[in-house]
Motif scaffolding. Sequence first.
Motif, PDB file in Angstrom:
ATOM      1  N   THR A   8       0.833  -1.204   0.000  1.00 35.76           N
ATOM      2  CA  THR A   8       0.000   0.000   0.000  1.00 35.76           C
ATOM      3  C   THR A   8       0.868   1.254   0.000  1.00 35.76           C
ATOM      4  OG1 THR A   8      -1.747   1.186   1.204  1.00 35.76           O
ATOM      5  CG2 THR A   8      -0.118   0.029   2.543  1.00 35.76           C
ATOM      6  N   GLY A   9       0.279   2.356  -0.452  1.00 29.16           N
ATOM      7  CA  GLY A   9       0.948   3.653  -0.304  1.00 29.16           C
ATOM      8  C   GLY A   9       0.531   4.312   0.996  1.00 29.16           C
ATOM      9  N   ARG A  10      -0.431   3.673   1.671  1.00 24.35           N
ATOM     10  CA  ARG A  10      -0.939   4.248   2.940  1.00 24.35           C
ATOM     11  C   ARG A  10      -0.630   3.270   4.076  1.00 24.35           C
ATOM     12  NH1 ARG A  10      -7.071   5.746   1.565  1.00 24.35           N
ATOM     13  NH2 ARG A  10      -6.917   4.035   0.089  1.00 24.35           N
ATOM     14  N   ARG A  28       4.480   0.575  -0.835  1.00 21.62           N
ATOM     15  CA  ARG A  28       4.611   0.212  -2.257  1.00 21.62           C
ATOM     16  C   ARG A  28       5.989   0.573  -2.818  1.00 21.62           C
ATOM     17  NH1 ARG A  28       1.058   5.069  -4.189  1.00 21.62           N
ATOM     18  NH2 ARG A  28      -0.723   3.870  -3.527  1.00 21.62           N
ATOM     19  N   CYS A  50      -3.434  -5.140  -8.901  1.00 20.07           N
ATOM     20  CA  CYS A  50      -4.442  -4.267  -9.528  1.00 20.07           C
ATOM     21  C   CYS A  50      -3.823  -2.929  -9.892  1.00 20.07           C
ATOM     22  CB  CYS A  50      -5.646  -4.084  -8.599  1.00 20.07           C
ATOM     23  SG  CYS A  50      -5.254  -3.132  -7.106  1.00 20.07           S
ATOM     24  N   VAL A  51      -2.488  -2.809  -9.835  1.00 17.98           N
ATOM     25  CA  VAL A  51      -1.828  -1.510  -9.986  1.00 17.98           C
ATOM     26  C   VAL A  51      -1.178  -1.333 -11.354  1.00 17.98           C
ATOM     27  CG1 VAL A  51      -0.011  -0.027  -9.055  1.00 17.98           C
ATOM     28  CG2 VAL A  51      -1.475  -1.301  -7.492  1.00 17.98           C
ATOM     29  N   SER A  72      -4.825  -7.358 -12.966  1.00 19.10           N
ATOM     30  CA  SER A  72      -6.190  -6.955 -13.307  1.00 19.10           C
ATOM     31  C   SER A  72      -6.339  -5.462 -13.574  1.00 19.10           C
ATOM     32  CB  SER A  72      -7.151  -7.331 -12.163  1.00 19.10           C
ATOM     33  OG  SER A  72      -6.894  -6.514 -11.040  1.00 19.10           O
ATOM     34  N   GLY A  73      -5.351  -4.640 -13.213  1.00 17.11           N
ATOM     35  CA  GLY A  73      -5.645  -3.201 -13.267  1.00 17.11           C
ATOM     36  C   GLY A  73      -4.484  -2.333 -13.681  1.00 17.11           C
ATOM     37  N   LEU A  74      -4.768  -1.037 -13.722  1.00 15.50           N
ATOM     38  CA  LEU A  74      -3.801  -0.062 -14.232  1.00 15.50           C
ATOM     39  C   LEU A  74      -3.815   1.228 -13.419  1.00 15.50           C
ATOM     40  CD1 LEU A  74      -5.381   1.573 -17.344  1.00 15.50           C
ATOM     41  CD2 LEU A  74      -6.518  -0.272 -16.174  1.00 15.50           C
ATOM     42  N   THR A  75      -4.112   1.109 -12.123  1.00 16.84           N
ATOM     43  CA  THR A  75      -4.155   2.301 -11.268  1.00 16.84           C
ATOM     44  C   THR A  75      -2.840   3.066 -11.321  1.00 16.84           C
ATOM     45  OG1 THR A  75      -5.239   0.754  -9.759  1.00 16.84           O
ATOM     46  CG2 THR A  75      -5.041   3.028  -9.035  1.00 16.84           C
ATOM     47  N   GLY A  76      -1.723   2.341 -11.404  1.00 15.18           N
ATOM     48  CA  GLY A  76      -0.411   2.984 -11.410  1.00 15.18           C
ATOM     49  C   GLY A  76       0.109   3.236 -12.817  1.00 15.18           C
ATOM     50  N   VAL A  97      -6.393 -10.813 -16.107  1.00 13.31           N
ATOM     51  CA  VAL A  97      -7.707 -11.036 -15.490  1.00 13.31           C
ATOM     52  C   VAL A  97      -8.702 -10.064 -16.100  1.00 13.31           C
ATOM     53  CG1 VAL A  97      -9.026 -10.942 -13.346  1.00 13.31           C
ATOM     54  CG2 VAL A  97      -6.664 -11.725 -13.301  1.00 13.31           C
ATOM     55  N   THR A  99     -12.874  -9.208 -15.869  1.00  9.94           N
ATOM     56  CA  THR A  99     -14.140  -9.579 -15.252  1.00  9.94           C
ATOM     57  C   THR A  99     -15.333  -9.221 -16.131  1.00  9.94           C
ATOM     58  OG1 THR A  99     -14.264  -7.469 -14.099  1.00  9.94           O
ATOM     59  CG2 THR A  99     -13.278  -9.302 -12.903  1.00  9.94           C
ATOM     60  N   VAL A 100     -15.098  -8.403 -17.145  1.00  9.18           N
ATOM     61  CA  VAL A 100     -16.233  -7.891 -17.924  1.00  9.18           C
ATOM     62  C   VAL A 100     -16.943  -9.014 -18.674  1.00  9.18           C
ATOM     63  CG1 VAL A 100     -16.899  -6.306 -19.779  1.00  9.18           C
ATOM     64  CG2 VAL A 100     -15.126  -5.637 -18.132  1.00  9.18           C
ATOM     65  N   ARG A 151     -14.846   0.161  -0.555  1.00  3.87           N
ATOM     66  CA  ARG A 151     -15.746   0.369  -1.694  1.00  3.87           C
ATOM     67  C   ARG A 151     -16.802   1.415  -1.414  1.00  3.87           C
ATOM     68  NH1 ARG A 151     -13.326  -1.954  -5.960  1.00  3.87           N
ATOM     69  NH2 ARG A 151     -11.534  -2.398  -4.682  1.00  3.87           N
TER      70      ARG A 151
HETATM   71  N1  LIG Z   1      -9.578  -6.538 -15.226  1.00  4.95           N
HETATM   72  C1  LIG Z   1     -10.804  -6.236 -14.869  1.00  4.95           C
HETATM   73  O1  LIG Z   1     -11.760  -6.873 -15.281  1.00  4.95           O
HETATM   74  C2  LIG Z   1     -11.017  -5.117 -13.894  1.00  4.95           C
HETATM   75  C3  LIG Z   1     -12.161  -5.065 -13.103  1.00  4.95           C
HETATM   76  C4  LIG Z   1     -12.302  -4.032 -12.197  1.00  4.95           C
HETATM   77  C5  LIG Z   1     -11.305  -3.068 -12.082  1.00  4.95           C
HETATM   78  N2  LIG Z   1     -10.219  -3.141 -12.888  1.00  4.95           N
HETATM   79  C6  LIG Z   1      -9.133  -2.178 -12.772  1.00  4.95           C
HETATM   80  O2  LIG Z   1      -8.381  -2.535 -11.609  1.00  4.95           O
HETATM   81  C7  LIG Z   1      -7.758  -1.378 -11.085  1.00  4.95           C
HETATM   82  C8  LIG Z   1      -8.038  -1.315  -9.589  1.00  4.95           C
HETATM   83  O3  LIG Z   1      -9.410  -1.168  -9.359  1.00  4.95           O
HETATM   84  P1  LIG Z   1      -9.964  -1.241  -7.898  1.00  4.95           P
HETATM   85  O4  LIG Z   1     -11.423  -1.038  -7.957  1.00  4.95           O
HETATM   86  O5  LIG Z   1      -9.421  -2.447  -7.215  1.00  4.95           O
HETATM   87  O6  LIG Z   1      -9.314   0.074  -7.299  1.00  4.95           O
HETATM   88  P2  LIG Z   1      -8.897   0.400  -5.811  1.00  4.95           P
HETATM   89  O7  LIG Z   1      -9.673  -0.393  -4.838  1.00  4.95           O
HETATM   90  O8  LIG Z   1      -8.890   1.876  -5.710  1.00  4.95           O
HETATM   91  O9  LIG Z   1      -7.421  -0.171  -5.726  1.00  4.95           O
HETATM   92  C9  LIG Z   1      -6.377   0.419  -6.418  1.00  4.95           C
HETATM   93  C10 LIG Z   1      -5.206   0.535  -5.497  1.00  4.95           C
HETATM   94  O10 LIG Z   1      -4.079   1.054  -6.231  1.00  4.95           O
HETATM   95  C11 LIG Z   1      -3.253   1.766  -5.331  1.00  4.95           C
HETATM   96  N3  LIG Z   1      -2.781   2.976  -6.004  1.00  4.95           N
HETATM   97  C12 LIG Z   1      -3.441   4.141  -6.215  1.00  4.95           C
HETATM   98  N4  LIG Z   1      -2.661   4.996  -6.888  1.00  4.95           N
HETATM   99  C13 LIG Z   1      -1.492   4.376  -7.100  1.00  4.95           C
HETATM  100  C14 LIG Z   1      -0.284   4.747  -7.733  1.00  4.95           C
HETATM  101  N5  LIG Z   1      -0.131   5.944  -8.291  1.00  4.95           N
HETATM  102  N6  LIG Z   1       0.719   3.870  -7.755  1.00  4.95           N
HETATM  103  C15 LIG Z   1       0.588   2.650  -7.202  1.00  4.95           C
HETATM  104  N7  LIG Z   1      -0.545   2.238  -6.568  1.00  4.95           N
HETATM  105  C16 LIG Z   1      -1.573   3.098  -6.534  1.00  4.95           C
HETATM  106  C17 LIG Z   1      -4.093   2.149  -4.131  1.00  4.95           C
HETATM  107  O11 LIG Z   1      -3.517   1.519  -3.018  1.00  4.95           O
HETATM  108  P3  LIG Z   1      -3.365   2.272  -1.632  1.00  4.95           P
HETATM  109  O12 LIG Z   1      -4.450   3.287  -1.517  1.00  4.95           O
HETATM  110  O13 LIG Z   1      -3.478   1.185  -0.637  1.00  4.95           O
HETATM  111  O14 LIG Z   1      -2.007   2.887  -1.686  1.00  4.95           O
HETATM  112  C18 LIG Z   1      -5.457   1.538  -4.388  1.00  4.95           C
HETATM  113  O15 LIG Z   1      -5.941   0.872  -3.265  1.00  4.95           O
HETATM  114  C19 LIG Z   1      -8.293  -0.183 -11.878  1.00  4.95           C
HETATM  115  O16 LIG Z   1      -7.319   0.171 -12.837  1.00  4.95           O
HETATM  116  C20 LIG Z   1      -9.543  -0.738 -12.538  1.00  4.95           C
HETATM  117  O17 LIG Z   1      -9.825  -0.078 -13.745  1.00  4.95           O
HETATM  118  C21 LIG Z   1     -10.035  -4.150 -13.780  1.00  4.95           C
END
Ligand SMILES: NC(=O)c1ccc[n+]([C@@H]2O[C@H](COP(=O)([O-])OP(=O)(O)OC[C@H]3O[C@@H](n4cnc5c(N)ncnc54)[C@H](OP(=O)(O)O)[C@@H]3O)[C@@H](O)[C@H]2O)c1
Length: 158
Positions: A8-10, A28, A50-51, A72-76, A97, A99-100, A151
């Motif tokens: 985590t960043g927190r 992180r 998910c990052v 699964s994700g691209l938050t970072g 991964v 889910t859609v 959430r």
């Molecule tokens: N593949 C799929 O089917 C699917 C389905 C749903 C979502 N997604 C994607 O998955 C990703 C995560 O979604 P989520 O709903 O799980 O979001 P989330 O609960 O907000 O989790 C994302 C985590 O990323 C961390 N983060 C935020 N900014 C960051 C940064 N600049 N660098 C590194 N880490 C960072 C945060 O961790 P901390 O706050 O703990 O630091 C946050 O908890 C999104 O990109 C979303 O579009 C994909």
Amino acid sequence: MMVKVASTGRTSERAYLTGLGASSVVDRDDLVVAPERTLGPERWAGVVDCVGGSTLAAVLRTLRYGAAVAASGLTGGNGLETTVYPFIVRNASLIGVDTVQTPIAERRAVWQRLASAWPPDLIDGMVHDELTLDQLRPGLELILAGGVRGRMLVRPGG
Ligand SMILES: NC(=O)c1ccc[n+]([C@@H]2O[C@H](COP(=O)([O-])OP(=O)(O)OC[C@H]3O[C@@H](n4cnc5c(N)ncnc54)[C@H](OP(=O)(O)O)[C@@H]3O)[C@@H](O)[C@H]2O)c1
């Protein structure tokens, strides 16, 4: 014994994450080990990410032999700077991964497993707030500002 590490960043949320089942919590930034080397130390037997971005690149470099990442994700970030070495030297796998398009039967099976593996009050505790559609904008701004843990639930008819 499997040791489950949360990143985590927190790090102020350490107690929350250990309460969810993490054995330990790392900042992180501490995932990036020996960035000057093509491959880093073998740390992870498996990763759920998910990052994306530099986090995914860092864990790929530090996978153990034969380990895998489920991504699964691209938050970072949506870029990925890596080499073929984790795959051809450490026999590592990168598993996507989505889910859609997951069929509903498969989703139900996964939800069932989640519901039986985690007590309901733990899942309820992941709900930060409930919003109506009118409250979406401030809710999203709060998420982007890092002010939400867990959430937000949206009530479409609320
Ligand atoms: N593949 C799929 O089917 C699917 C389905 C749903 C979502 N997604 C994607 O998955 C990703 C995560 O979604 P989520 O709903 O799980 O979001 P989330 O609960 O907000 O989790 C994302 C985590 O990323 C961390 N983060 C935020 N900014 C960051 C940064 N600049 N660098 C590194 N880490 C960072 C945060 O961790 P901390 O706050 O703990 O630091 C946050 O908890 C999104 O990109 C979303 O579009 C994909």
